[in-house]
Design an enzyme around this catalytic site. Structure first.
Site, PDB file in Angstrom:
ATOM      1  N   GLY A 145      21.012 -29.495 -14.264  1.00 26.18           N
ATOM      2  CA  GLY A 145      20.774 -30.564 -15.229  1.00 26.18           C
ATOM      3  C   GLY A 145      21.353 -31.905 -14.843  1.00 26.18           C
TER       4      GLY A 145
ATOM      5  N   CYS B  80      -9.435 -21.352 -28.229  1.00 31.63           N
ATOM      6  CA  CYS B  80     -10.129 -22.094 -27.187  1.00 31.63           C
ATOM      7  C   CYS B  80     -11.630 -21.862 -27.313  1.00 31.63           C
ATOM      8  CB  CYS B  80      -9.643 -21.629 -25.811  1.00 31.63           C
ATOM      9  SG  CYS B  80     -10.636 -22.289 -24.456  1.00 31.63           S
TER      10      CYS B  80
ATOM     11  N   CYS C  32      -8.408 -24.710 -23.884  1.00 24.63           N
ATOM     12  CA  CYS C  32      -7.160 -24.519 -23.129  1.00 24.63           C
ATOM     13  C   CYS C  32      -6.853 -25.733 -22.276  1.00 24.63           C
ATOM     14  CB  CYS C  32      -7.290 -23.347 -22.145  1.00 24.63           C
ATOM     15  SG  CYS C  32      -7.332 -21.745 -22.901  1.00 24.63           S
TER      16      CYS C  32
ATOM     17  N   CYS D  87     -12.766 -19.768 -23.871  1.00 27.41           N
ATOM     18  CA  CYS D  87     -12.342 -18.393 -23.548  1.00 27.41           C
ATOM     19  C   CYS D  87     -11.737 -17.661 -24.725  1.00 27.41           C
ATOM     20  CB  CYS D  87     -11.327 -18.417 -22.399  1.00 27.41           C
ATOM     21  SG  CYS D  87      -9.710 -19.021 -22.924  1.00 27.41           S
TER      22      CYS D  87
ATOM     23  N   CYS E 135      -7.579 -20.742 -18.220  1.00 26.81           N
ATOM     24  CA  CYS E 135      -8.834 -20.566 -18.962  1.00 26.81           C
ATOM     25  C   CYS E 135      -9.894 -19.930 -18.068  1.00 26.81           C
ATOM     26  CB  CYS E 135      -9.293 -21.940 -19.457  1.00 26.81           C
ATOM     27  SG  CYS E 135     -10.563 -21.896 -20.718  1.00 26.81           S
TER      28      CYS E 135
END
Lengths: 281, 279, 372
Positions: free
Chosen positions: B30, B240, B265, B243, B271
């Protein structure tokens, strides 16, 4: 000496100078200096060997004219400025024998967040003018580790009410407030973490008399209710008389007299104190 | 005058220097490690940070996937892929699972990554405290002193104003209980994927010249208050349109004819995989 | 359903690149790189300076490829520079030994060695010469012959153009400029190490020297107009060629054991301001301080602006944005500023969707009528 009698804050030989000093003046020989200033090298000795104690629950007044070093001393105590030398001890921090001036920056932040509160003469230094008033208070709570919004909001509301700021204005930035209100927000912020020690630096200077009276009443009330120790700096002896139990008088960076406020007012010893007292209407 | 470029564009010395910076970043999760970011043939702000990390890591056996906004075919992704392919000749793929290195702008793939993969994120502004404090000198000290009340205060102010936190993407996180970090403008939806990730995540900011990292299995927590928990973007009841997937980050498509919104998606290869019978 | 694949993006990009090439070629003008090198000295100087790469031929090619866009040309050269191995640092160049082509001082009417005007636009009238549309090689050759012949008739002076004393030295001898201790610390190389604040002077000077000409000029102008504390005078401006040497890498450090690599044309400016110093007495004294500007090629405006910003950034007490080193140094680099701004053209729909989500949520809450 048991805890009850030990001072909560002890300051020893605090020195602050601006400038490097030179051969002629670094001995701090009175005869070589003009007031607190060295004519040879231009160094200003703002604080010279300041030592005093503050006891639990008392208000210590610090009086002196501008340039006496009292505000500089307050800046050093709050770590706004580094000292040139000196020690300060806090009863209850570590075992009361660690010099706060020598602590790491992280530790000093910790002390500021948990042990001290400060109200500045100019609210710009104590508040974030573009954040909401409630946010300003929350900042101190967050810095002390609070992560609970509701509790912070409640605490902030409590404090704002205590200082007579109407709650419907709490989301406004202090930027929009009058001088007296800004000071009261500062006071609320300074009190938010229940610090044992509050530093008040010329907080009523520049305010209207009625507003001044208001703020001073508030301080007295807080002190009664919360039994906080305070250091109150003012050039106005009337303010000191109203608030302080004991007082120190500063001139040219030195303490020239200390004692109970009543005593100093009735029977000032040092010529400068006499001048001050006699000019008090 | 004909120029011959080194493998992966950079000279070996540069690659080594950047790898050293990455190692330091992995050692301090970090923490933003400064590095001497080089100018690249693509613009600053277009992923030069991520690109430098990828080029310093990539080798002949790697398989590379590059996405932007979840899509392998987006302008930025294609641009970067072409440059890397031209200077390395490595295999390219759209399939998340077969990639060893994934460079991404603004999204973490839907399929969880494994320990053989490295994810490289492109970062515009690496400093999470920049909106509270403009000065780099000051923010560096705030990080050193663990002084993050500014970040929390920002969120507090949002709650006061709007009744909830209103960050969009790039919601700050705490890494390994020490440094507050800007996760790059990934949607809040993707923040939880950083926590305890099996793959190493590297983040590169080319213009600001910083690299930082989340080593595998590191604790990453989005900033929130106890009573105002972190919330991701909601796609409740949305599926979606291609799909049928649910529970993934979706793009909102405005239909020209019906003027209604439908959803699809965002992670295009995810997808496609579903459409082609996978999962 | 058959295998679905989306390939639109790649195709679109390929077409765009071809279209760009078409724009460059559609007029069937084949620009000769030699023409650019020969006739666009100003553009080449700007581009070399901002890309911090001294090579006229590469600059000319970059300018051709970028169709004259300075932003693009600098980008090309900086990217090229990134690939070049860095094997040596040259020896320090003493500009006192510059082969001066132009040298003026605003501080004094006359200076040792004289005010040498050289080649500059300053003294021309900015009237467009439309006859340039009709310039022919034969006329050019004739003019050149005549010009070179003239030189023989003009009074030769005995001034040695590569030994002209610096105006600063003269002032230094009088004690008006503080003397200084030699500082042999290696300068920081900002292309190898990230800037750290507070910066040292070598970092600032490098950033300024390779800064975007417009940005540096604007900030210098701001400093002059009131957003800065300056009342400067140009002490000396020189344009000329300096020689570059490197130590023999296999040698023993002997001063004379070095290799000559070639010459660079640079512009160098020393600007003076009077600043007060506290000098062991009650009274302040005024002293002259020097701001330094230097660039590849003839870049006079930029060098002067650079010298002023050098002075602005030397203050301990920033009151104006031109004195704030983060403000100045972070925003004057051409590749960084143009890159970041142009990145806004990239798709941002994921982040935007995220923001939309927040906006919608706060409106829902308000709609539900819940205000504290």
């Amino acid at each position: 000496m048991n805890d009850f009698e030990a001072p909560i804050l002890t300051v020893k030989r605090l020195r602050k100078q601006f400038g490097n000093g030179c051969g002629k003046c670094h001995e701090l020989d009175e005869s070589k200096l003009e007031k607190n200033y060295c004519p040879m090298c231009g160094t200003i000795y703002a604080c010279r060997d300041i030592s005093f104690d503050v006891y639990k629950g008392e208000i210590l007044g610090v009086v002196g004219e501008s340039g006496s070093g009292k505000s500089t001393m307050m800046q050093c105590l709050y770590f706004d400025q580094p000292v040139t030398s000196g020690e300060v001890f806090l009863q209850g921090y570590k075992d009361g024998s660690d010099n706060l001036f020598k602590q790491s920056a992280q530790q000093q932040r910790y002390i500021r967040n948990h042990w001290l509160g400060k109200v500045y003469q100019n609210p710009i230094y104590g508040l974030k003018m573009n954040f909401s008033s409630i946010g300003n208070i929350a900042e101190k709570l967050i810095a002390a580790g609070n992560r609970d919004v509701e509790s912070m909001i409640n605490r902030a509301k409590e404090l704002l009410t205590h200082v007579n700021i109407p709650l419907f204005r709490m989301k406004e930035p202090p930027h929009n407030f009058s001088g007296g209100m800004q000071q009261r927000v500062q006071i609320a912020k300074a009190l938010s973490n229940n610090p044992p020690i509050l530093l008040l630096d010329e907080i009523t200077t520049g305010l209207d008399l009625s507003v001044q009276a208001n703020v001073l009443d508030l301080i007295k009330q807080i002190q009664r209710e919360l039994n906080i120790s305070m250091i109150v700096v003012s050039h106005d002896l009337a303010v000191i008389r109203m608030l302080a139990d004991r007082t120190i008088v500063m001139l040219n960076g030195r303490i020239v007299e200390t004692g109970l406020t009543d005593q100093i007012l009735e029977d000032p010893q040092h010529p400068y104190t006499q001048q001050l007292v006699y000019s008090l209407l | 005058m004909k120029i011959k470029y080194n493998y992966a564009y950079f000279d070996e010395g540069s690659k080594r220097e950047i790898r050293r910076a990455m190692l330091k970043a992995v050692a301090i999760p970090g923490y933003q490690v400064p590095f001497a970011s080089r100018e690249m043939p693509i613009g600053r702000g277009w992923g030069t940070g991520g690109l430098q990390l990828t080029l310093s890591l990539i080798g002949k056996d790697d398989t590379l996937k590059v996405i932007d906004q979840g899509s392998d075919e987006s302008v930025n992704a294609v641009n970067i892929k072409n440059l890397i392919a031209k200077t390395t000749g490595v295999d390219l793929t759209d399939d998340t699972e077969s990639a060893s290195l994934i460079q991404s702008r603004h999204r973490i793939p839907e399929i969880p990554l494994n320990s053989d993969q490295i994810l490289i994120l492109q970062v515009p502004i690496p400093e999470p405290l920049r909106t509270v404090e403009a000065s780099e000198f000051t923010t560096k000290r705030l990080h050193a002193e663990n002084e993050y009340s500014g970040a929390w205060l920002m969120l507090f102010e949002q709650i006061i104003k709007y009744g909830q936190m209103s960050t969009g993407a790039d919601h700050p996180v705490v890494v390994a209980d020490r440094y507050v970090m800007a996760p790059s403008p990934i949607p809040r939806f993707d923040n939880p994927k950083m926590n305890q990730s099996k793959a190493l995540i590297l983040l590169g900011a080319g213009r600001e010249k910083k690299v930082y990292a989340i080593p595998p299995y590191t604790r990453v927590v989005s900033l929130a208050f106890n009573d105002y928990p972190f919330q991701v973007e909601g796609f409740k009841d949305k599926t979606c349109r291609l799909c049928g997937a649910e529970g993934v980050y979706m793009d909102e498509i405005i239909d020209d004819n019906s003027e209604t919104a439908s959803y699809q998606c965002n992670d295009a290869s995810f997808c496609l995989m579903r459409l082609n019978g996978g999962n | 359903m058959g295998y679905v694949a989306v390939k639109g993006g790649t195709l679109a990009i390929d077409e765009s690149i071809k279209r760009l090439k078409f724009e460059r070629l559609k007029n069937q003008t084949v620009l000769n790189v030699k023409d650019i090198e020969g006739g666009m000295r100003g553009l080449i100087d700007t581009v070399m300076s901002e890309s911090s790469l001294y090579n006229r031929e590469s600059a000319a090619i970059a300018i051709k490829q970028a169709e004259g866009s300075v932003e693009e040309a600098v980008f090309l050269l900086r990217a090229y520079r990134s690939t070049l191995p860095r094997k040596h640092y040259s020896n320090t160049i003493d500009t006192q030994n510059m082969h001066v082509e132009r040298r003026i001082s605003s501080c004094f009417k006359d200076i040792q060695g004289g005010q040498i005007l050289g080649a500059a636009y300053d003294y021309t009238h900015r009237l467009i010469d439309f006859s340039l549309d009709d310039e022919y090689l034969d006329d050019v050759k004739a003019w050149l012959t005549e010009f070179e012949a003239r030189q023989g008739g003009v009074e030769q002076s005995d001034i040695c153009l590569n030994q002209l004393p610096k105006v600063t030295e003269y002032l230094r001898q009088e004690g008006l400029i503080s003397s200084y201790e030699d500082d042999d610390n290696e300068p920081v190389d900002i292309t190898k190490k990230n800037l750290e604040f507070p910066t040292v002077r070598s970092e600032r000077l490098q950033m300024l020297s390779r800064g975007q000409t417009g940005a540096v000029t604007s900030l210098g102008y701001a400093a002059l107009r009131g957003y800065g504390d300056l009342h400067p005078t140009v002490g000396e401006l020189r344009v000329g060629n300096v020689e570059v040497y490197i130590d023999n890498p296999l040698g023993d450090g002997n001063y004379h054991d070095c290799f000559y690599l070639g010459q660079l044309q640079i512009t160098e400016v020393e600007t003076y301001v009077a600043r007060s110093t506290n000098n062991n007495t009650d009274n302040s004294q005024l002293q002259l301080e020097i701001g330094y500007g230097a660039c590849f090629g003839q870049n006079e405006t930029k060098s002067i602006a650079m010298s002023m910003l050098d002075l602005c950034l030397e203050t301990d007490n920033p009151k104006y944005p031109t004195q704030d080193e983060e403000f100045v140094l972070f925003h004057i680099d051409s590749v960084e500023s143009t890159g970041f701004i142009s990145h806004l053209k990239l798709p941002h729909y994921v982040t935007f969707k995220s923001k939309l989500d927040s906006v919608r949520k706060t409106r829902d809450k308000e709609g539900a009528g819940n205000e504290d």
